[in-house]
Design a protein around this motif. Structure first.
Motif, mmCIF file in Angstrom:
data_model
loop_
_atom_site.group_PDB
_atom_site.id
_atom_site.type_symbol
_atom_site.label_atom_id
_atom_site.label_comp_id
_atom_site.label_asym_id
_atom_site.label_seq_id
_atom_site.Cartn_x
_atom_site.Cartn_y
_atom_site.Cartn_z
ATOM 1 N N UNK A 1 -8.458 30.209 -47.361
ATOM 2 C CA UNK A 1 -7.913 30.080 -46.012
ATOM 3 C C UNK A 1 -6.733 29.107 -46.041
ATOM 4 N N UNK A 2 -5.696 29.430 -45.295
ATOM 5 C CA UNK A 2 -4.476 28.627 -45.254
ATOM 6 C C UNK A 2 -4.776 27.228 -44.714
ATOM 7 N N UNK A 3 -4.295 26.212 -45.450
ATOM 8 C CA UNK A 3 -4.459 24.821 -45.036
ATOM 9 C C UNK A 3 -3.244 24.397 -44.223
ATOM 10 N N UNK A 4 -3.468 23.972 -42.980
ATOM 11 C CA UNK A 4 -2.356 23.661 -42.087
ATOM 12 C C UNK A 4 -2.257 22.186 -41.707
ATOM 13 N N UNK A 5 -3.283 21.403 -41.990
ATOM 14 C CA UNK A 5 -3.288 20.007 -41.556
ATOM 15 C C UNK A 5 -2.644 19.081 -42.584
ATOM 16 N N UNK A 6 -1.802 18.180 -42.087
ATOM 17 C CA UNK A 6 -1.174 17.189 -42.943
ATOM 18 C C UNK A 6 -2.168 16.088 -43.305
ATOM 19 N N UNK A 7 -1.912 15.433 -44.403
ATOM 20 C CA UNK A 7 -2.779 14.377 -44.909
ATOM 21 C C UNK A 7 -2.920 13.226 -43.902
ATOM 22 N N UNK A 8 -1.831 12.811 -43.309
ATOM 23 C CA UNK A 8 -1.860 11.708 -42.348
ATOM 24 C C UNK A 8 -2.705 12.062 -41.128
ATOM 25 N N UNK A 9 -2.590 13.293 -40.657
ATOM 26 C CA UNK A 9 -3.369 13.751 -39.513
ATOM 27 C C UNK A 9 -4.858 13.724 -39.828
ATOM 28 N N UNK A 10 -5.224 14.012 -41.067
ATOM 29 C CA UNK A 10 -6.625 13.968 -41.464
ATOM 30 C C UNK A 10 -7.195 12.568 -41.302
ATOM 31 N N UNK B 1 -7.927 23.787 -41.434
ATOM 32 C CA UNK B 1 -7.409 25.144 -41.271
ATOM 33 C C UNK B 1 -7.375 25.538 -39.798
ATOM 34 N N UNK B 2 -6.185 25.877 -39.307
ATOM 35 C CA UNK B 2 -6.047 26.350 -37.925
ATOM 36 C C UNK B 2 -6.763 27.672 -37.693
ATOM 37 N N UNK B 3 -6.966 28.458 -38.746
ATOM 38 C CA UNK B 3 -7.598 29.766 -38.602
ATOM 39 C C UNK B 3 -9.060 29.652 -38.178
ATOM 40 N N UNK C 1 -16.913 36.314 -48.590
ATOM 41 C CA UNK C 1 -16.818 34.893 -48.904
ATOM 42 C C UNK C 1 -15.363 34.453 -48.810
ATOM 43 N N UNK C 2 -15.133 33.362 -48.076
ATOM 44 C CA UNK C 2 -13.809 32.739 -47.995
ATOM 45 C C UNK C 2 -13.973 31.258 -48.304
ATOM 46 N N UNK C 3 -12.880 30.609 -48.678
ATOM 47 C CA UNK C 3 -12.914 29.171 -48.948
ATOM 48 C C UNK C 3 -12.065 28.449 -47.915
ATOM 49 N N UNK C 4 -12.698 27.524 -47.202
ATOM 50 C CA UNK C 4 -12.046 26.790 -46.120
ATOM 51 C C UNK C 4 -11.681 25.389 -46.613
ATOM 52 N N UNK C 5 -10.416 24.984 -46.429
ATOM 53 C CA UNK C 5 -10.002 23.654 -46.890
ATOM 54 C C UNK C 5 -10.468 22.546 -45.945
ATOM 55 N N UNK D 1 -11.862 28.537 -35.721
ATOM 56 C CA UNK D 1 -11.933 28.138 -34.311
ATOM 57 C C UNK D 1 -12.365 26.678 -34.167
ATOM 58 N N UNK D 2 -11.771 26.002 -33.186
ATOM 59 C CA UNK D 2 -12.002 24.568 -33.012
ATOM 60 C C UNK D 2 -13.472 24.217 -32.819
ATOM 61 N N UNK D 3 -14.222 25.093 -32.134
ATOM 62 C CA UNK D 3 -15.638 24.768 -31.907
ATOM 63 C C UNK D 3 -16.423 24.689 -33.217
ATOM 64 N N UNK D 4 -16.062 25.495 -34.213
ATOM 65 C CA UNK D 4 -16.709 25.410 -35.529
ATOM 66 C C UNK D 4 -16.268 24.128 -36.237
ATOM 67 N N UNK D 5 -14.959 23.891 -36.261
ATOM 68 C CA UNK D 5 -14.420 22.735 -36.979
ATOM 69 C C UNK D 5 -15.006 21.434 -36.445
ATOM 70 N N UNK D 6 -15.086 21.305 -35.134
ATOM 71 C CA UNK D 6 -15.593 20.071 -34.523
ATOM 72 C C UNK D 6 -17.043 19.813 -34.934
ATOM 73 N N UNK D 7 -17.866 20.842 -34.904
ATOM 74 C CA UNK D 7 -19.284 20.701 -35.291
ATOM 75 C C UNK D 7 -19.395 20.395 -36.780
ATOM 76 N N UNK D 8 -18.675 21.163 -37.607
ATOM 77 C CA UNK D 8 -18.741 20.942 -39.057
ATOM 78 C C UNK D 8 -18.290 19.531 -39.419
ATOM 79 N N UNK D 9 -17.198 19.067 -38.817
ATOM 80 C CA UNK D 9 -16.685 17.739 -39.149
ATOM 81 C C UNK D 9 -17.747 16.672 -38.949
ATOM 82 N N UNK D 10 -18.434 16.724 -37.811
ATOM 83 C CA UNK D 10 -19.448 15.715 -37.515
ATOM 84 C C UNK D 10 -20.676 15.902 -38.407
#
Length: 197
Positions: free
Chosen positions: A139-148, A105-107, A60-64, A109-118
């Motif tokens: 999991x390390x959080x790499x995205x800035x608030x403005x970018x979100x 989280x940059x860790x 189990x990991x926690x993704x920001x 993969x983009x294909x997961x993040x893109x699907x999860x976001x939508x």
């Protein structure tokens, strides 16, 4: 040339913080507070940790995720060849006040993040929270608030462009009301992830 390095301090108790590689969220070992690092300074940030809703034998990991609460208003749109099918199919619209989920989280993969976001933005999960990470990896959080906020607006535009019909014109206003951080549980197997919500 000289560089002045200032130590990062907890936004709650002032204790010194140790930074993981590029992590924008730092956990205070003294009081347990998470602080957001922006422009070399720490600030308090609203955050929650979601409890796993499914079980797995994988770690189990926690993704920001940034949860961007925004108000979307469309003042004009022109659709060719699909306006009726949008209404008949009952296609959800991203209008009004809503939360946008943005994997931070940059860790991951983009294909997961893109699907999860939508998927998470369209079908908001019911979240039960837990008080801490209970020894699981954060999991390390790499995205800035403005970018979100920018990514949330992109999700809206991508969705409008992908639903039936050809979007020819769109006049809209996208206003971010607030942002907070939500750590979602996921099970990690090698380089793949499965969300636990």
């Amino acid at each position: 040339m000289s560089i002045l390095l200032q130590p990062l301090k907890c936004s709650a108790c002032g204790a010194p913080l140790k930074a993981k590689e590029r992590d924008r969220m730092l956990l205070c070992s003294h009081c347990g507070t998470l602080s957001l690092v922006t422009a070399g300074k720490t600030a308090p940030v609203g955050f929650a940790i979601a409890a796993p809703a499914v079980e797995s034998r994988d770690p189990l990991v926690y993704i920001p995720f940034w949860i961007v609460n925004a108000e979307v208003s469309v003042t004009h749109e022109k659709i060719s060849g699909g306006g009726i099918s949008r209404m008949v199919s009952g296609q959800k619209q991203m209008r009004g006040v809503r939360d946008f989920y943005i994997c931070a989280a940059d860790a991951v993969p983009e294909e997961y993040a893109r699907i999860w976001n939508m998927e998470l933005t369209l079908k908001q999960p019911e979240i039960k929270t837990v008080p801490d990470f209970a020894g699981s990896e954060r999991v390390v959080m790499t995205m800035e608030q403005e970018t979100a906020g920018e990514n949330a607006e992109f999700i809206f535009l991508r969705y409008e462009a992908e639903i039936p019909g050809t979007l020819q014109e769109l006049d809209y206003e996208f206003r971010v009301n607030s942002t907070k951080v939500l750590y979602l549980p996921a099970y990690k197997k090698s380089t793949s992830y499965q969300l636990g919500v």
